[in-house]
Structures are given as structure tokens and as C-alpha cells.
Scaffold this active site. Sequence first.
Site, short mmCIF file in Angstrom:
data_model
loop_
_atom_site.label_atom_id
_atom_site.label_comp_id
_atom_site.label_asym_id
_atom_site.label_seq_id
_atom_site.Cartn_x
_atom_site.Cartn_y
_atom_site.Cartn_z
N ASP A 13 13.51 6.64 38.43
CA ASP A 13 13.85 6.01 37.13
C ASP A 13 13.74 7.29 36.08
O ASP A 13 13.41 7.24 35.07
CB ASP A 13 12.86 4.92 36.72
CG ASP A 13 12.87 3.88 37.59
OD1 ASP A 13 14.06 3.31 37.88
OD2 ASP A 13 11.84 3.18 37.81
N GLY A 15 16.23 8.82 35.28
CA GLY A 15 17.28 8.94 34.40
C GLY A 15 18.68 9.70 34.95
O GLY A 15 19.56 10.20 34.43
N LYS A 16 18.58 9.81 36.44
CA LYS A 16 19.51 10.05 37.18
C LYS A 16 20.87 9.67 36.97
O LYS A 16 21.83 10.62 36.71
CB LYS A 16 19.33 9.94 38.72
CG LYS A 16 18.07 10.48 39.24
CD LYS A 16 17.74 10.32 40.87
CE LYS A 16 17.30 8.51 40.76
NZ LYS A 16 16.26 8.21 40.25
N GLY A 40 18.48 1.68 40.49
CA GLY A 40 19.00 0.95 39.10
C GLY A 40 19.24 2.16 38.17
O GLY A 40 18.42 2.72 37.81
N HIS A 41 20.66 2.39 38.14
CA HIS A 41 20.91 3.39 37.26
C HIS A 41 21.88 2.80 35.89
O HIS A 41 22.81 2.07 36.07
CB HIS A 41 22.16 4.14 38.13
CG HIS A 41 21.02 5.07 39.12
ND1 HIS A 41 21.73 5.61 40.17
CD2 HIS A 41 19.91 5.14 39.29
CE1 HIS A 41 20.75 6.02 41.07
NE2 HIS A 41 19.83 5.75 40.43
N GLN A 222 16.08 6.96 43.70
CA GLN A 222 14.59 6.88 43.99
C GLN A 222 14.19 8.27 43.56
O GLN A 222 14.76 8.96 42.81
CB GLN A 222 13.99 6.46 45.36
CG GLN A 222 14.21 5.06 45.46
CD GLN A 222 15.59 4.41 46.13
OE1 GLN A 222 16.29 5.24 47.10
NE2 GLN A 222 16.21 3.56 45.41
N LYS A 329 14.13 11.71 28.40
CA LYS A 329 13.21 11.29 27.55
C LYS A 329 12.35 11.97 26.82
O LYS A 329 11.26 11.50 26.49
CB LYS A 329 12.80 10.22 28.41
CG LYS A 329 13.64 9.14 28.99
CD LYS A 329 13.22 7.83 29.50
CE LYS A 329 13.40 6.40 29.04
NZ LYS A 329 13.16 5.35 29.74
#
Length: 428
Positions: A13, A15-16, A40-41, A222, A329
Site C-alpha cells: 500500500d 502507492g505502487k 489493491g491498486h 505487496q 503521501k
Amino acid sequence: MGNVTVIGAQWGDEGKGKLVDWLSNRADVVVRFQGGHNAGHTLVVGDQVYKLSLLPSGVVQGKLSVIGNGVVVDPWHLLEEIAKIGAQGINITPDLLVLADNAALILPLHRDLDQAREKAAVNKIGTTGRGIGPAYEDKVGRRAIRVGDLADREALEAKIDRLLAHHGPLRRGLGLPEFDAAGLLAELGAMAPKILPFARPAWRLLDQAVKSGKRVLFEGAQGALLDVDHGTYPYVTSSNTVAGQAAAGSGLGPKGAGFVLGIVKAYTTRVGEGPFPTELFDDIGQHLGTVGREFGVVTGRPRRCGWFDAVLVRQSVALNGIDGIALTKLDILDGLPTLKICVGYRLGDQTFDYLPAGLKAQSALTPIYEEMEGWSESTAGATSWKDLPANAVKYVRRVEELIGAPAAMVSTSPQRDDTIMVRDPFQD
Ligand code: IMO
Ligand code: MG
């Protein structure tokens, strides 16, 4: 021309997806090489939000996208995601998407097992419940059903029998109902004509692409601390998530990885169970979670939040051979008066400048912090260094120094173009 490998440098998570989407206009092919639909992208393009779990993020920019052999593929989910993204105007055809014919499948019995174990376990892992672990177990156990197997119904029947010889006792032990082999065979038979048009020897396509000067962008899922070998075992995912896996999980040799871009969040998050030395249980932790909208894309679970851990990321730089990072972020730290960065750990009278391998030690570490002054201005949407307050630049510089890798990019919002580019990894 070089390739680029994008990997998560923390617990996922980071931000890939945003960075892969942003970089994919410079690439010719985008490749997933491990994991499955546990990823989850989230990609934000103008007022459109795309949530991808299995499809490579390259599909959004219409780039040839490959699901490599290292990925475990739930074919039902794949078709659902293709339909979902199709409804957003992106038509996924075999010209756009290639599925490695030697990738292992995730079947409903894997999901059953994953969920039943999580329910029964005293020390649950907090998995995404999507069958990832059990599917990799069957792959390594040499009884998996692979994409190409869908083409041969007779062989498929024997393979299902073999698989059930293993799963029957496990299911009975967990109190799960007997699995319906005939039903599975019928479902896979009906599914085959929808999946097989995408199936190709992906290694060959990549070999040809590279030989003809095409640029490949590898998209990790991941993060390094969830790697099955290098992560916080057993609180990890079931694949190798480090950059080295790009080679094995795609069939392109080890020189193919190119520039390794580590995606690093300006603070730390983790979803699921397991050690997390800099976790915050106070208002600041709450603040990071709320402002950073830290909820899992796949499961909706709130993510645990904490200060930036330079020790972990320095380790990740080594494990992945990171050439540069994309810091994401940063804007979530806007307005915090004081920022802390973990620069070491204490365990009893010992200090560590790395994460020790044992779970017991990992769970007992106390972080050693360095403090920095924050900034009150907004950094959201900045696209050049001069848009950043001096203290934000200082923070980035200190992060670079502590982890031993330069920032190639700083991402300042989920929007595709809100990115400061320091160094184009494709030009390296
Ligand atoms: P992206 O690609 C964050 C975590 C789960 C759990 C552990 C094992 O979005 O960064 P699994 O279902 O893989 O067996 O669960 O790994 N996990 C992730 N955490 N981001 C992810 O992916 C993750 N994929 C799995 O929460 O702790
Ligand atoms: Mg995610």
C-alpha cells in the site's frame, strides 16, 4: 533502453499502482510477476478511479499488460475485473492482456481453506482471504492446476482428482463440506473459452519484446516486509515480493529488471497482523489513518499507522537493490508540528540497526527516534521542489540519507500528474 521494476519497500500500500500508471506511458509492456488479487491498486485519473487487484496497471493507459507465471490467478476474479474495468470504458482484449500459460490457478477450494484457517487459528495472519497462500502451497507442492491445463479437459479431470486427494482430508479436518469435483470440472470447462484466448507463453513474448528494443515495466504487489523469505515471517504473504522475483515470475532473465524503483510511503502502514515497531496507538496514528484514507482496497480493513521507519526501508533498499525511491503521501504529514523517524531499535540492552529475523525479537523492539520539525503549509499537488516548504525538503533529504537511496520521485496526491520527477528511471 532500460526496463524498470517497481516494488513496495514496506508492508504494501505504498502507492505502487499510481506510480506504475504514471510510468506506463514511457513503457511498452507492463508485467505483474507475483501475488494475485490480494493486491489493491488505486489509480486516479481525472475524475475516474480505477481499482485493480489482478490486472497490471498498464491496462489503463492501453499498454500491453502481462500477468506473469509468478502470479496466482483466480480466473473467476479475472473475468469479473475485466468486466468491471470494461464498464469504465477500458476494453480488455487478448491484444491488450496476456496471461502466462504456466501460471497457477486459484480455485474456490483455496479460498475456502484460507478463510477456514483464518477462522480457526489462534494466531491468525490476517490474510485477505482470497486463497493466495493455499494456491502457492499447491504450486510448490506440484499439484496445481495451471492456466494451460484448461485446454485439456481429460487431463484436467485427473488433475482435479489429484488435487482433491490432498484437499479432502484438509477440508474434513476443518469441518468444511466435501468438495464437488464434478461441479468444479464443469465450471472450469465453461470458463476455459473465456480465459484461454489470453493464455500465451509470456516469457517468449517478453524475450521478443526486449530483443526488439521494447521497454518493460515490472509491477510489484505487496511489499518487501511481506516477502515470504525476507519479511516478518510468518506474518507475510506467500510469494517473494522483492525485485529479484521479477525475473523468475516473468521468465525474463535477471538482467531484465533494470532500474529498481522502491515505492516508499512517507510514514508506515500495515494491514493484517504481525510486528510493527513504529505503530502508533494515539491521536497521531488516528490522524494518519484518517487523512491518509488508510483503508484496505481489497478488504476495507483500517490499516495500522505509524512513523517512518528508516531501518526497515534501509533493509528494503538492500534486499531489492533499489536504485531510487518514489516517496509517496508526503502531504499526509502536512500540519504535524513534529515528525519522528525511527533510526534504530532497542531490545533489552541491545541495539539493532536492522530488523532481526525472529518473530519474538521483532515483536519486542522499541524504536529509537529522531525528531524533525514539521511544516504547516500544504504540499498536496506539488509538482516541483520549489513548491515544497523547506522543512518538507529537509524531511525528504533526511530520509534519503538514512535509507541510502536517492528520491527519484515524490508523489504529492493520488492524481496521476501530481508527481515531482527528479530522475526518469527509464533514462537511467
Ligand atoms: P498491495 O499490492 C498490504 C497482507 C495481508 C496479510 C498478509 C497475508 O495493495 O500493496 P495474503 O492474503 O497475501 O495471504 O495475506 O499480507 N497483504 C497486503 N497488505 N498491501 C497488499 O497489497 C497486501 N497483500 C497482502 O493483509 O497481512
Ligand atoms: Mg493495496
